[in-house]
Design an enzyme around this catalytic site. Structure first.
Site, PDB file in Angstrom:
ATOM      1  N   LYS A  83       1.714 -43.892   4.781  1.00 57.32           N
ATOM      2  CA  LYS A  83       3.036 -44.456   4.986  1.00 57.32           C
ATOM      3  C   LYS A  83       3.025 -45.387   6.194  1.00 57.32           C
ATOM      4  CE  LYS A  83       5.680 -40.407   3.375  1.00 57.32           C
ATOM      5  NZ  LYS A  83       6.405 -41.021   2.258  1.00 57.32           N
TER       6      LYS A  83
ATOM      7  N   ARG B 191       5.140 -34.124  -6.445  1.00 55.95           N
ATOM      8  CA  ARG B 191       5.057 -33.731  -7.855  1.00 55.95           C
ATOM      9  C   ARG B 191       3.782 -32.947  -8.137  1.00 55.95           C
ATOM     10  NH1 ARG B 191       5.647 -39.881  -9.483  1.00 55.95           N
ATOM     11  NH2 ARG B 191       6.889 -39.672  -7.583  1.00 55.95           N
TER      12      ARG B 191
END
Length: 488
Positions: free
Chosen positions: A267, A341
């Site tokens: 990020k 996920r």
């Protein structure tokens, strides 16, 4: 008269909790009294105070929801006019906002009372929630805050069980906020597991915390893969509340990324600033399960949390790696920042094996949720219309609104992989990311009744507003409590 205590302060602040008391009339020792005022500047029957309407009008007070005005009385006490809007539209959310406004106008008073339930047929739980959460302050052991002055809130015209329900929901939400606000180096997966064990023991609940060896032995390839780059070991947390003769069996699944750097798909610096909050889903499902036990709801609940950090290192998973989830599904990892996920895939698979009546997962999952719905509305996606309706109705009742997005079956092919059963992200245009993520999760629920709650933006507040304070919001906790109570 009965009372119940909530601890809307933090796990590091062990000061005495606020006592919430139900009563038939305003106690003589109340230093501050909060009264509801409609938008025509009238008071409901039972409000128990006189206010100078002309003075309020000169002050610009209009009785709007959330509006408040403190008026000193001749006897040294203070009356706080609390706007509640139109008399036929006063709902739980209006009462929460009024309760929070009262908390912010209580000043140095130790004894506060309110007649807010008079505005809505005696409804008290939202008043307690609003006051408690409006009083919330976080301290991490280094940054001190002024001690809370309020010792007791008396809720006039309320039922004891309603006051207790509000106090339990507020405590669960405040504890979820605590965990989200705690620096990631202090709330590691191991620490999250230990906190859950401690709270479970206090209530006599079953709890298991799997270490990294058990995680590998149980075939949790998604969780193990994400954890591969971190020095801190992963944990799988299973918390069970089993009442006698339950009316339903519900599995709650939470994303527990205690810090998300993005892994090798790193990020930006700005993108990491609030990533200690990436375990907001885990905080919600654990604390909602504890609240179900505290309220003795006749619903069996099992909370499953996959907890790990997502870090870059020489041992981290790489784009192009293939993981094998608990249910045998192979996953091509193309973006290591789509890690939530992956850990949820294992937790959902474990939940399915116990054949619950319904599965609800909560996760700070996608930036697309923020784009679509902003910070004030969560996204719901589900394979069961009735369950989706139950979740959205619970969110409305809890003051945590959610909007249902469609599971567009035609989009599933975008997750087709040439080397595995499924890939974790699409490689084309970055669109419908929230729907795509939910379609990925659906692969692991084996057709069982399931709903997914994406709280990416609502889990964090950038300012003090209403019953929210800057930082973690605990979003989803009260929605789940309301949902479980509706089953009961």
């Amino acid at each position: 008269m009965t009372d119940t205590a909530s601890r809307p302060a933090t796990t590091t602040d062990r000061s005495a909790p606020i006592r919430f008391v139900d009563a038939d009339e305003v106690p003589a020792d109340a230093e501050v009294l909060g009264v509801p005022v409609f938008d025509d500047l009238t008071l409901p029957v039972g409000a128990g105070a006189r206010l100078d309407v002309a003075f309020l009008r000169r002050c610009g007070f209009e009785g709007r929801p959330g509006q408040a005005r403190a008026v000193p009385a001749d006897d040294g006490t203070t009356v706080v006019a609390l706007g509640v809007g139109k008399g036929d539209r006063v709902d739980g959310d209006v009462l929460r906002r009024a309760g929070a406004a009262l908390a912010r106008h209580a000043g140095a008073a130790a004894k506060v009372a309110t007649t807010l339930p008079a505005a809505a047929g005696g409804m008290a739980a939202p008043v307690v929630e609003g006051f408690a959460l409006g009083s919330y302050r976080f301290e991490d052991g280094r940054r001190r805050v002024q001690p809370r002055a309020v010792e007791q809130l008396t809720v006039v015209g309320a039922r004891a069980d309603d006051v207790r329900r509000g106090a339990v929901a507020a405590e669960a939400t405040a504890r979820a906020r605590d965990w989200v606000n705690t620096p990631a180096r202090d709330l590691t997966p191991t620490r999250l597991g230990a906190l859950t064990e401690e709270l479970a023991r206090e209530r006599g609940l079953r709890v298991e915390v799997w270490d990294e060896r058990r995680i590998a032995a149980e075939g949790l390839g998604g969780l193990g893969g994400v954890a591969a780059g971190a020095v801190e070991p992963a944990r799988l947390i299973k918390l069970e509340y089993r009442p006698r003769s339950p009316r339903a069996r519900v599995a709650l699944v939470g994303k527990g990324i205690t810090f998300d750097s993005g892994g090798l798909s790193l990020k930006t610096a700005a993108g990491m600033m609030t990533m200690k909050s990436d375990m907001g889903g885990a905080a919600a499902v654990i604390n909602a399960t504890l609240a179900a036990a505290d309220l003795a709801l006749p619903v069996a609940v099992t909370a499953w949390v996959s907890a790990t950090e997502n870090m870059p290192s020489g041992t981290a998973i790489r784009p192009g790696d293939v993981l094998v989830a608990r249910n045998g599904t192979t996953i091509e990892v193309l973006n290591t920042d789509a890690e939530g996920r992956l850990v949820l895939a294992d937790a959902l698979s474990l939940a399915v094996e116990e054949e619950p009546d319904a599965i609800v997962d909560v996760a700070t999952l996608t930036g697309g949720q923020r784009v679509a719905l902003g910070s004030g509305v969560a996204a719901v996606l589900a394979n069961d219309d009735a369950l989706a309706a139950k979740v959205t109705a619970a969110g409305d009742a809890a003051g945590e609104p959610a909007w249902r997005l469609p599971l567009v079956a035609a989009y599933r092919k975008r997750l087709d992989s040439e080397v595995a059963d499924i890939k974790n992200v699409t490689t084309g245009a970055a669109e419908a990311s929230t729907i795509i993520a939910a379609l990925f999760l659906e692969e692991f629920v084996d057709g069982r009744s399931w709903a997914h709650l994406d709280i990416a933006a609502p889990s964090w507040s950038d300012s003090d507003e209403g019953l929210l304070t800057k930082g973690g919001t605990g979003w989803g906790t009260r929605t789940l409590i309301e949902m479980l109570a509706a089953w009961a």
